[in-house]
Structure formats: C-alpha cells, structure tokens
Design a protein around this motif. Structure first.
Motif, PDB file in Angstrom:
ATOM      1  N   GLY A  87       9.010  16.618  63.583  1.00 41.91           N
ATOM      2  CA  GLY A  87       9.035  17.238  64.904  1.00 41.91           C
ATOM      3  C   GLY A  87       8.983  18.688  64.733  1.00 41.91           C
ATOM      4  N   THR A  88       9.624  19.318  65.820  1.00 42.07           N
ATOM      5  CA  THR A  88       9.646  20.737  65.754  1.00 42.07           C
ATOM      6  C   THR A  88      11.146  21.234  65.025  1.00 42.07           C
ATOM      7  OG1 THR A  88      10.832  20.747  67.942  1.00 42.07           O
ATOM      8  CG2 THR A  88       8.488  21.125  68.017  1.00 42.07           C
ATOM      9  N   GLN A  89      10.969  22.412  64.462  1.00 43.62           N
ATOM     10  CA  GLN A  89      12.110  22.929  63.765  1.00 43.62           C
ATOM     11  C   GLN A  89      12.460  24.364  64.205  1.00 43.62           C
ATOM     12  OE1 GLN A  89      14.075  21.402  61.133  1.00 43.62           O
ATOM     13  NE2 GLN A  89      15.483  23.247  61.424  1.00 43.62           N
ATOM     14  N   ARG A  90      13.486  24.312  64.900  1.00 45.91           N
ATOM     15  CA  ARG A  90      14.005  25.869  65.378  1.00 45.91           C
ATOM     16  C   ARG A  90      14.255  27.021  64.353  1.00 45.91           C
ATOM     17  NH1 ARG A  90      18.810  26.942  69.660  1.00 45.91           N
ATOM     18  NH2 ARG A  90      19.241  29.033  69.316  1.00 45.91           N
ATOM     19  N   VAL A  91      13.536  27.831  64.295  1.00 42.98           N
ATOM     20  CA  VAL A  91      13.612  29.202  63.429  1.00 42.98           C
ATOM     21  C   VAL A  91      14.611  30.140  64.095  1.00 42.98           C
ATOM     22  CG1 VAL A  91      12.748  30.972  62.076  1.00 42.98           C
ATOM     23  CG2 VAL A  91      11.666  28.582  62.314  1.00 42.98           C
ATOM     24  N   ASN A  92      15.935  30.479  63.645  1.00 45.78           N
ATOM     25  CA  ASN A  92      16.738  31.149  64.176  1.00 45.78           C
ATOM     26  C   ASN A  92      16.723  32.670  63.485  1.00 45.78           C
ATOM     27  OD1 ASN A  92      18.051  29.191  66.187  1.00 45.78           O
ATOM     28  ND2 ASN A  92      19.052  28.747  64.419  1.00 45.78           N
ATOM     29  N   VAL A  93      17.078  33.684  64.468  1.00 47.28           N
ATOM     30  CA  VAL A  93      17.165  35.061  64.055  1.00 47.28           C
ATOM     31  C   VAL A  93      18.257  35.256  62.920  1.00 47.28           C
ATOM     32  CG1 VAL A  93      17.370  37.429  64.674  1.00 47.28           C
ATOM     33  CG2 VAL A  93      16.189  35.959  66.136  1.00 47.28           C
ATOM     34  N   GLN A  94      17.791  35.937  61.767  1.00 47.99           N
ATOM     35  CA  GLN A  94      18.659  36.203  60.721  1.00 47.99           C
ATOM     36  C   GLN A  94      19.322  37.566  61.029  1.00 47.99           C
ATOM     37  OE1 GLN A  94      19.560  33.604  58.494  1.00 47.99           O
ATOM     38  NE2 GLN A  94      18.186  32.481  59.971  1.00 47.99           N
ATOM     39  N   GLU A  95      20.535  37.622  60.355  1.00 40.17           N
ATOM     40  CA  GLU A  95      21.020  39.175  60.693  1.00 40.17           C
ATOM     41  C   GLU A  95      20.275  40.269  59.786  1.00 40.17           C
ATOM     42  OE1 GLU A  95      25.410  41.423  59.408  1.00 40.17           O
ATOM     43  OE2 GLU A  95      25.133  39.346  59.211  1.00 40.17           O
ATOM     44  N   SER A  96      19.440  40.024  58.778  1.00 36.73           N
ATOM     45  CA  SER A  96      18.624  41.093  58.280  1.00 36.73           C
ATOM     46  C   SER A  96      17.374  41.379  58.922  1.00 36.73           C
ATOM     47  CB  SER A  96      18.187  40.661  56.805  1.00 36.73           C
ATOM     48  OG  SER A  96      17.509  39.294  56.996  1.00 36.73           O
ATOM     49  N   ASP A  97      16.895  40.392  59.916  1.00 38.74           N
ATOM     50  CA  ASP A  97      15.712  40.616  60.733  1.00 38.74           C
ATOM     51  C   ASP A  97      15.499  41.735  61.725  1.00 38.74           C
ATOM     52  OD1 ASP A  97      14.603  38.140  59.508  1.00 38.74           O
ATOM     53  OD2 ASP A  97      15.283  37.062  61.294  1.00 38.74           O
ATOM     54  N   ALA A  98      14.492  42.556  61.383  1.00 38.51           N
ATOM     55  CA  ALA A  98      14.356  43.882  62.202  1.00 38.51           C
ATOM     56  C   ALA A  98      13.540  43.724  63.293  1.00 38.51           C
ATOM     57  CB  ALA A  98      14.044  44.980  61.173  1.00 38.51           C
ATOM     58  N   VAL A  99      12.200  43.160  62.913  1.00 35.48           N
ATOM     59  CA  VAL A  99      11.151  42.951  64.004  1.00 35.48           C
ATOM     60  C   VAL A  99      10.805  41.492  64.000  1.00 35.48           C
ATOM     61  CG1 VAL A  99      10.567  45.135  63.796  1.00 35.48           C
ATOM     62  CG2 VAL A  99       9.430  43.766  62.353  1.00 35.48           C
ATOM     63  N   HIS A 100       9.836  41.079  65.056  1.00 35.60           N
ATOM     64  CA  HIS A 100       8.885  40.086  65.113  1.00 35.60           C
ATOM     65  C   HIS A 100       7.701  40.682  65.036  1.00 35.60           C
ATOM     66  CE1 HIS A 100       7.741  35.927  65.802  1.00 35.60           C
ATOM     67  NE2 HIS A 100       6.663  36.472  66.645  1.00 35.60           N
ATOM     68  N   LEU A 101       7.118  40.499  63.983  1.00 34.10           N
ATOM     69  CA  LEU A 101       5.714  41.184  63.499  1.00 34.10           C
ATOM     70  C   LEU A 101       4.784  40.149  63.985  1.00 34.10           C
ATOM     71  CD1 LEU A 101       4.417  43.596  62.368  1.00 34.10           C
ATOM     72  CD2 LEU A 101       4.373  42.604  60.215  1.00 34.10           C
ATOM     73  N   MET A 102       3.809  40.663  64.736  1.00 35.84           N
ATOM     74  CA  MET A 102       2.512  39.620  65.359  1.00 35.84           C
ATOM     75  C   MET A 102       1.275  40.584  64.948  1.00 35.84           C
ATOM     76  SD  MET A 102       4.330  39.688  68.910  1.00 35.84           S
ATOM     77  CE  MET A 102       5.170  40.965  68.719  1.00 35.84           C
ATOM     78  N   ALA A 103       0.203  39.589  64.464  1.00 32.58           N
ATOM     79  CA  ALA A 103      -1.122  40.108  64.279  1.00 32.58           C
ATOM     80  C   ALA A 103      -2.077  39.059  65.031  1.00 32.58           C
ATOM     81  CB  ALA A 103      -1.197  39.816  62.589  1.00 32.58           C
ATOM     82  N   THR A 104      -3.162  39.837  65.489  1.00 32.15           N
ATOM     83  CA  THR A 104      -4.082  39.138  66.225  1.00 32.15           C
ATOM     84  C   THR A 104      -5.625  39.562  65.438  1.00 32.15           C
ATOM     85  OG1 THR A 104      -3.206  39.046  68.407  1.00 32.15           O
ATOM     86  CG2 THR A 104      -5.495  38.941  68.522  1.00 32.15           C
ATOM     87  N   LEU A 105      -6.437  38.597  65.292  1.00 30.03           N
ATOM     88  CA  LEU A 105      -7.813  38.728  64.906  1.00 30.03           C
ATOM     89  C   LEU A 105      -9.025  38.455  65.721  1.00 30.03           C
ATOM     90  CD1 LEU A 105      -8.837  39.504  61.856  1.00 30.03           C
ATOM     91  CD2 LEU A 105      -9.386  37.004  61.669  1.00 30.03           C
ATOM     92  N   TRP A 106      -9.873  39.225  65.851  1.00 29.15           N
ATOM     93  CA  TRP A 106     -11.013  38.985  67.109  1.00 29.15           C
ATOM     94  C   TRP A 106     -12.246  39.506  66.678  1.00 29.15           C
ATOM     95  CZ3 TRP A 106      -7.426  42.977  67.419  1.00 29.15           C
ATOM     96  CH2 TRP A 106      -7.902  44.398  67.995  1.00 29.15           C
ATOM     97  N   ASP A 107     -13.136  39.057  67.333  1.00 34.17           N
ATOM     98  CA  ASP A 107     -14.695  39.441  67.136  1.00 34.17           C
ATOM     99  C   ASP A 107     -14.883  40.679  68.104  1.00 34.17           C
ATOM    100  OD1 ASP A 107     -17.453  39.720  66.881  1.00 34.17           O
ATOM    101  OD2 ASP A 107     -17.501  38.606  68.834  1.00 34.17           O
ATOM    102  N   GLY A 108     -15.126  41.821  67.431  1.00 31.36           N
ATOM    103  CA  GLY A 108     -15.270  43.101  68.459  1.00 31.36           C
ATOM    104  C   GLY A 108     -16.399  42.965  69.182  1.00 31.36           C
ATOM    105  N   ASP A 109     -17.429  42.166  69.189  1.00 36.42           N
ATOM    106  CA  ASP A 109     -18.297  41.951  70.322  1.00 36.42           C
ATOM    107  C   ASP A 109     -18.233  41.242  71.474  1.00 36.42           C
ATOM    108  OD1 ASP A 109     -20.091  43.582  68.415  1.00 36.42           O
ATOM    109  OD2 ASP A 109     -20.783  41.710  67.300  1.00 36.42           O
ATOM    110  N   THR A 110     -17.466  40.164  71.346  1.00 36.34           N
ATOM    111  CA  THR A 110     -17.235  39.239  72.419  1.00 36.34           C
ATOM    112  C   THR A 110     -15.726  39.327  72.721  1.00 36.34           C
ATOM    113  OG1 THR A 110     -16.898  37.548  70.965  1.00 36.34           O
ATOM    114  CG2 THR A 110     -19.065  37.689  71.656  1.00 36.34           C
TER     115      THR A 110
END
Length: 356
Positions: A87-110
């Motif tokens: 099932g699902t597993q919760r990931v908690n914030v650790q003391e050392s974490d500074a940011v939640h980094l996010m990347a999005t990939l997309w087609d530039g034409d559409t």
C-alpha cells in the motif's frame, strides 16, 4: 515496490494548458520562517480531498533536452506518500531536508507533459562536489499535476548546479509524437539558493481541508501543468464513462484512425476528478462483448497522442452501440502522491457500461 523498478515503468503524460499565474495563493498571512506542516486531517475520506495547505514554488530555471524541455522548481520540504507492495508509505520530512525539488518535462510544441520510461534522475553539485544524487519520484499533486519530486538536503546558502538526465518516453507514441522523445540529453541548470528566499514562499492553510474536492492546478506562462482533454474534446466517439477508486474513467473509440493500422482504436483515459490530471503507471485491460460473445479481450497499453493525450489504448475491429464494455484495473497508479491524493486511486474496481 523497489525504487528503480518503480521509476523504470513510467510512460508519457497528457496535453497541458498554460496561462497567466492563477490566483491560487493569498498573501494575507505571514509566511516567513514557516516551521513544519499542519497535522494531517483526522478521518480522511477514501477519495480526493482538500489538503491542509497549499504553497507556491520558486522557479529555478529551464533547459532543453533534445526535442523536449525541462523546468525545475522548489518549495518547502513536505510529506508525501509512495506506492509500495503493501500500500502507500508515508515519507516524512527529515531535519536535513532543505527543499522539495520538482522537475517537469514537456514537449515544447504542444505543451504536453511527459514522463520517461527509463526514469528521470537529478544530481546536485556545489563547486564540483556532489551534494545529492538520488532520483526523484514520479508523483502527482493537486496544484502541480504530474511531476518528478523529492525532498533534498543542501549545504546552506549558495550556488548549486542540478543535472537533469531524462531517459526516453516509454509509452507508445502515436500521430505527430511517433519517433520523438528518444534518448533525451542531460542538461545542467544552475541556481542560487537562500533559505530566506525559501522562507518567503507564499503558503496558505485551507479552511476546507479534509473535505472532498481539490485545489486548483497552478497555471504558469513559462511551463505547462499536466491535464488530459475534457470528455467533450476527445476525438472519436465517447462510448462510456465511469468511476473507480475516485478516478474518472472515459472511453472513446476512433474509427478508421490515421495513426494506427486498424479499423478502430479504443482509448481509455483515467484522470483525477476536478482537475483532469492523467493517472500514469496503471495496468488496464478491456473486454468488449456483443450478443454474449467477446469481440475484444486484452490489455490496454500506455500511449501518447497529441489529441488523445496520455491514455491506455488498443486496436480492435470496432465497438457498436449496445456492446457491453468492461474496463478492469489490474494495477492502480504506481505514482507517489502529495497530500490530498494519497487516499484515492487505491482500491479500484472494474468499470462496466453499455457502449453508446
């Protein structure tokens, strides 16, 4: 589920919309120096629900990776849930974490948001020294849709370089997408990080938290968010709809399709309610019966088409009005989920309808 295997199964996601910045965030509360997340809502529904809070993002930069584009953002580190065998597993914030980094990939034409079959990886360096190299999770959130993300530690304020290494789009590519998004090259994106800037990112607690519903997707001029076409905008003939695990399921048949060598093409589009975010990494199959006999009984493969968006499809001889159609969910979406999605899209039964 083992992490690398989880990442390796990703396909490509549906067409997106872009606009000016939406009024999703208020500025009427003090957001600086935010410490920690609000407690989770008690008795969360087994459905999509409003999260405890929403937060804006800081844009890092964009780059080109072959015939696709990639954008990087960060926000506060926060909890999320991964899909595991039990099932699902919760990931908690650790003391050392500074940011939640996010990347999005997309087609530039559409503006079509993509996922990659080999898994997208990120490595962070500072002055040539490695800071982090763990791959992000493919995940969905209410305000950003599909993206790759995780919480990352940084070595304080300073200049960092993020190297994005996308693989190839693993879903079947149809129409104008055929032959594209293969062997996408890595790209380096440099950014300045200051904790004070992170602490000034707008953040708002929601009064409707825990109620069924969803925060609006963020709309940005510089990059898209992932949505699939509305039911009325899908090509072909919509033969039926249903709901499974709080996901909306829409099935359409394209007669005499130009993009495959078949009499007809069945496309099934699972999406989140409210925001139409595509649900990737599912296992789907379909049975079409006519006069008590099956005329199609088989799997539906991940596919990407400029007009159908991200979907699951198969060639067949055709679907007639009055045919009995069953869409079975063999595997629910194997994506990580931000708060508000972690209770939905888990126990997903079959959808049955009579073809229109």
């Amino acid at each position: 589920m083992e992490r690398r295997r989880f990442l390796a199964t990703a396909g490509a996601l549906g067409a997106a919309s872009t606009a000016g910045c939406a009024g999703l965030f208020e500025t009427d509360e003090n957001t600086s120096g935010r410490g920690g997340e609000p407690p989770l809502v008690a008795n969360r529904p087994d459905a999509v629900y409003y999260p405890t809070h929403i937060e804006q993002m800081e844009m890092i930069g964009m780059g080109s990776v072959g015939d696709a584009k990639v954008g990087l953002m960060y926000s506060y580190p926060h909890r999320f849930w991964t899909m595991e065998s039990a099932g699902t597993q919760r990931v908690n914030v650790q003391e050392s974490d500074a940011v939640h980094l996010m990347a999005t990939l997309w087609d530039g034409d559409t503006g079509t948001v993509l996922s990659v079959g080999g898994g997208l990886t990120l490595s962070i360096t500072q002055d040539g020294e490695a800071v982090s190299g763990k791959p992000p999770w493919p995940m969905i959130s209410q305000n950003m849709g599909f993206h790759y993300g995780d919480n990352y530690a940084l070595d304080g304020d300073g200049t960092y370089t993020v190297t994005v290494r996308p693989g190839s789009v693993g879903a079947r590519k149809l129409g104008a997408f055929q032959g594209r998004f293969e062997g996408l090259e890595p790209v380096d994106i440099e950014f300045e990080y200051e904790q004070a800037t992170r602490n000034s990112i707008p953040y708002k607690t929601l009064d409707v938290q825990g109620q069924k519903g969803a925060a609006e997707l963020m709309e940005m001029d510089m990059m898209p968010t992932s949505t699939v076409p509305a039911q009325g905008e899908l090509p072909g003939r919509v033969i039926g709809t249903g709901s499974s695990g709080d996901a909306d399921i829409v099935a359409t048949v394209v007669e005499d399709p130009s993009f495959v060598d078949a009499s007809a093409y069945l496309a099934v589009s699972p999406r989140t309610p409210y925001n139409r975010v595509p649900l990737p990494l599912m296992g789907l199959s379909a049975t079409v019966s006519r006069n008590g006999s099956a005329v199609y009984d088989g799997g539906l493969g991940e596919a990407l088409h400029p007009d159908l968006g991200y979907h699951y499809g198969a060639e067949l001889d055709g679907v007639q009005s009055g045919d009995q159609v069953t869409i079975a969910v063999d595997t629910p979406p194997q994506v990580a989920r931000h708060e508000g999605y972690e209770m939905a899209f888990l126990d997903m039964g079959a959808v049955e309808f009579t073809a229109e």
